[in-house]
Design an enzyme around this catalytic site. Structure first.
Site, PDB file in Angstrom:
ATOM      1  N   GLY A  14     108.041  46.716  14.825  1.00  0.00           N
ATOM      2  CA  GLY A  14     106.967  46.255  15.719  1.00  0.00           C
ATOM      3  C   GLY A  14     106.750  44.752  15.730  1.00  0.00           C
ATOM      4  O   GLY A  14     105.647  44.297  16.027  1.00  0.00           O
ATOM      5  N   LYS A  34     121.035  50.355  21.297  1.00  0.00           N
ATOM      6  CA  LYS A  34     120.141  50.720  20.183  1.00  0.00           C
ATOM      7  C   LYS A  34     120.804  51.927  19.516  1.00  0.00           C
ATOM      8  O   LYS A  34     120.689  53.056  20.015  1.00  0.00           O
ATOM      9  CB  LYS A  34     118.760  51.072  20.740  1.00  0.00           C
ATOM     10  CG  LYS A  34     117.771  51.582  19.710  1.00  0.00           C
ATOM     11  CD  LYS A  34     116.785  50.538  19.287  1.00  0.00           C
ATOM     12  CE  LYS A  34     115.741  51.123  18.332  1.00  0.00           C
ATOM     13  NZ  LYS A  34     114.825  50.100  17.788  1.00  0.00           N
ATOM     14  N   PRO A 199     107.029  32.892  22.583  1.00  0.00           N
ATOM     15  CA  PRO A 199     105.565  32.879  22.516  1.00  0.00           C
ATOM     16  C   PRO A 199     105.006  34.196  23.029  1.00  0.00           C
ATOM     17  O   PRO A 199     105.740  34.999  23.616  1.00  0.00           O
ATOM     18  CB  PRO A 199     105.174  31.719  23.436  1.00  0.00           C
ATOM     19  CG  PRO A 199     106.325  31.535  24.346  1.00  0.00           C
ATOM     20  CD  PRO A 199     107.548  32.008  23.626  1.00  0.00           C
TER      21      PRO A 199
HETATM   22  N1  LIG Z   1     106.373  37.600  22.460  1.00  0.00           N
HETATM   23  C1  LIG Z   1     105.694  38.680  22.865  1.00  0.00           C
HETATM   24  N2  LIG Z   1     104.860  38.624  23.910  1.00  0.00           N
HETATM   25  C2  LIG Z   1     104.178  39.715  24.311  1.00  0.00           C
HETATM   26  N3  LIG Z   1     104.286  40.924  23.742  1.00  0.00           N
HETATM   27  C3  LIG Z   1     105.102  41.047  22.696  1.00  0.00           C
HETATM   28  C4  LIG Z   1     105.856  39.939  22.199  1.00  0.00           C
HETATM   29  N4  LIG Z   1     106.587  40.356  21.154  1.00  0.00           N
HETATM   30  C5  LIG Z   1     106.299  41.668  21.010  1.00  0.00           C
HETATM   31  N5  LIG Z   1     105.412  42.085  21.929  1.00  0.00           N
HETATM   32  C6  LIG Z   1     104.847  43.434  22.040  1.00  0.00           C
HETATM   33  O1  LIG Z   1     104.661  43.917  20.706  1.00  0.00           O
HETATM   34  C7  LIG Z   1     105.080  45.256  20.592  1.00  0.00           C
HETATM   35  C8  LIG Z   1     106.186  45.354  19.541  1.00  0.00           C
HETATM   36  O2  LIG Z   1     107.298  44.587  19.967  1.00  0.00           O
HETATM   37  P1  LIG Z   1     108.774  45.189  19.977  1.00  0.00           P
HETATM   38  O3  LIG Z   1     108.784  46.550  20.618  1.00  0.00           O
HETATM   39  O4  LIG Z   1     109.682  44.176  20.582  1.00  0.00           O
HETATM   40  O5  LIG Z   1     108.991  45.341  18.388  1.00  0.00           O
HETATM   41  P2  LIG Z   1     110.290  45.896  17.615  1.00  0.00           P
HETATM   42  O6  LIG Z   1     110.473  45.019  16.444  1.00  0.00           O
HETATM   43  O7  LIG Z   1     111.399  46.044  18.579  1.00  0.00           O
HETATM   44  O8  LIG Z   1     109.805  47.349  17.125  1.00  0.00           O
HETATM   45  P3  LIG Z   1     110.729  48.618  16.690  1.00  0.00           P
HETATM   46  O9  LIG Z   1     110.908  48.512  15.216  1.00  0.00           O
HETATM   47  O10 LIG Z   1     109.857  49.781  17.097  1.00  0.00           O
HETATM   48  O11 LIG Z   1     112.020  48.568  17.460  1.00  0.00           O
HETATM   49  C9  LIG Z   1     105.510  45.705  21.996  1.00  0.00           C
HETATM   50  O12 LIG Z   1     104.433  46.338  22.616  1.00  0.00           O
HETATM   51  C10 LIG Z   1     105.838  44.394  22.694  1.00  0.00           C
HETATM   52  O13 LIG Z   1     105.699  44.500  24.065  1.00  0.00           O
HETATM   53 MG   LIG Z   2     112.446  47.734  19.148  1.00  0.00          MG
END
Ligand SMILES: Nc1ncnc2c1ncn2[C@@H]1O[C@H](COP(=O)(O)OP(=O)(O)OP(=O)(O)O)[C@@H](O)[C@H]1O
Ligand SMILES: [Mg+2]
Length: 220
Positions: A14, A34, A199
């Site tokens: 996340g 993925k 950002p």
């Molecule tokens: N830079 C950003 N701007 C806006 N929203 C973001 C940003 N980074 C992450 N998010 C939001 O935060 C949440 C988690 O991000 P993301 O899904 O990319 O995490 P992840 O590391 O891929 O998680 P996972 O381990 O489940 O794959 C999502 O809802 C995403 O849209």
């Molecule tokens: Mg992810």
């Protein structure tokens, strides 16, 4: 020089791996993969979209490769697999044929177990792609990032660099305010390049990603 074939791993779940994968895949015209998805909508479509579905919304479904494992429960992959009577082994994974740009996204962090004997870290080693390490810019980021770098380096795995995401807007800080101290400390103590920063974006879209990617700087 950007490598254009990378494994996007993270300090945690996340923290923005999928967003960073989207930024890179849009910039490079890359395919996205993925290998293990834990947590998927049920037959009636209830539940959060998968990472592949999210990324398909940015780069088109044709550029998204099917997951090797698509597990129903949003748990650590070793548990989600066990619930389905599956044992995940590294030998089940192979890079898709072709040499074009490719962005692979892990699940969770580097020591997230995927099976009885393997972690995401082992999958990074098995697929032999340079790692892009994603870290959420917040209190604790320095420690988490340095630990993750240590894990990659202890295995002799190449690290293309670190990408910081956020910080998420909170409290009285003005929108978009960024404290450069985490970035500086990660570069100094980690002896690593912070390639870029994503950002907090009001809108996650290829247009916004393009603007973000223009500020990325890859090590020579
Ligand atoms: N830079 C950003 N701007 C806006 N929203 C973001 C940003 N980074 C992450 N998010 C939001 O935060 C949440 C988690 O991000 P993301 O899904 O990319 O995490 P992840 O590391 O891929 O998680 P996972 O381990 O489940 O794959 C999502 O809802 C995403 O849209
Ligand atoms: Mg992810």
């Amino acid at each position: 020089m950007a490598p254009t074939r990378v494994f996007v791993c993270g300090t945690d779940t996340g923290i923005g791996k999928t967003v960073v994968a989207g930024v890179l895949a849009c910039a490079w015209g890359a395919r996205y993969w993925k290998p293990i998805q834990a947590g998927a909508p049920d037959a009636t479509g209830q539940g959060s979209p998968t990472d592949s579905e999210t990324v398909a919304g940015w780069i088109g479904a044709a550029q998204v490769l099917p997951e090797r494992y698509r597990l129903a429960r949003p748990l650590s992959p070793h548990l989600a697999a066990r619930e389905e009577g599956i044992e995940i082994a590294l030998s089940a994974f192979a890079l898709p044929p072709g040499s074009g740009p490719l962005v692979v996204e892990g699940a969770g962090g580097l020591y997230t177990p995927i099976g009885p004997r393997a972690f995401i870290l082992d999958l990074v080693a098995h697929l032999a792609l340079p790692a892009v390490l994603v870290s959420r810019d917040r209190l604790g980021a320095i420690n988490q990032t340095l630990l993750s770098l240590a894990a990659l380096r202890a295995r002799g795995l190449p690290v293309a660099g670190v990408v910081l995401t956020g910080p998420a807007p909170s409290g009285p800080a003005p929108a978009g305010a960024v404290d450069p101290e985490n970035l500086r400390a990660i570069e100094r103590y980690g002896e690593v390049a912070v390639i870029g920063r994503v950002p907090w974006l009001a809108e996650l879209s290829p247009r916004a990603f393009g603007e973000v990617y223009r500020a990325f700087k890859w090590p020579e």
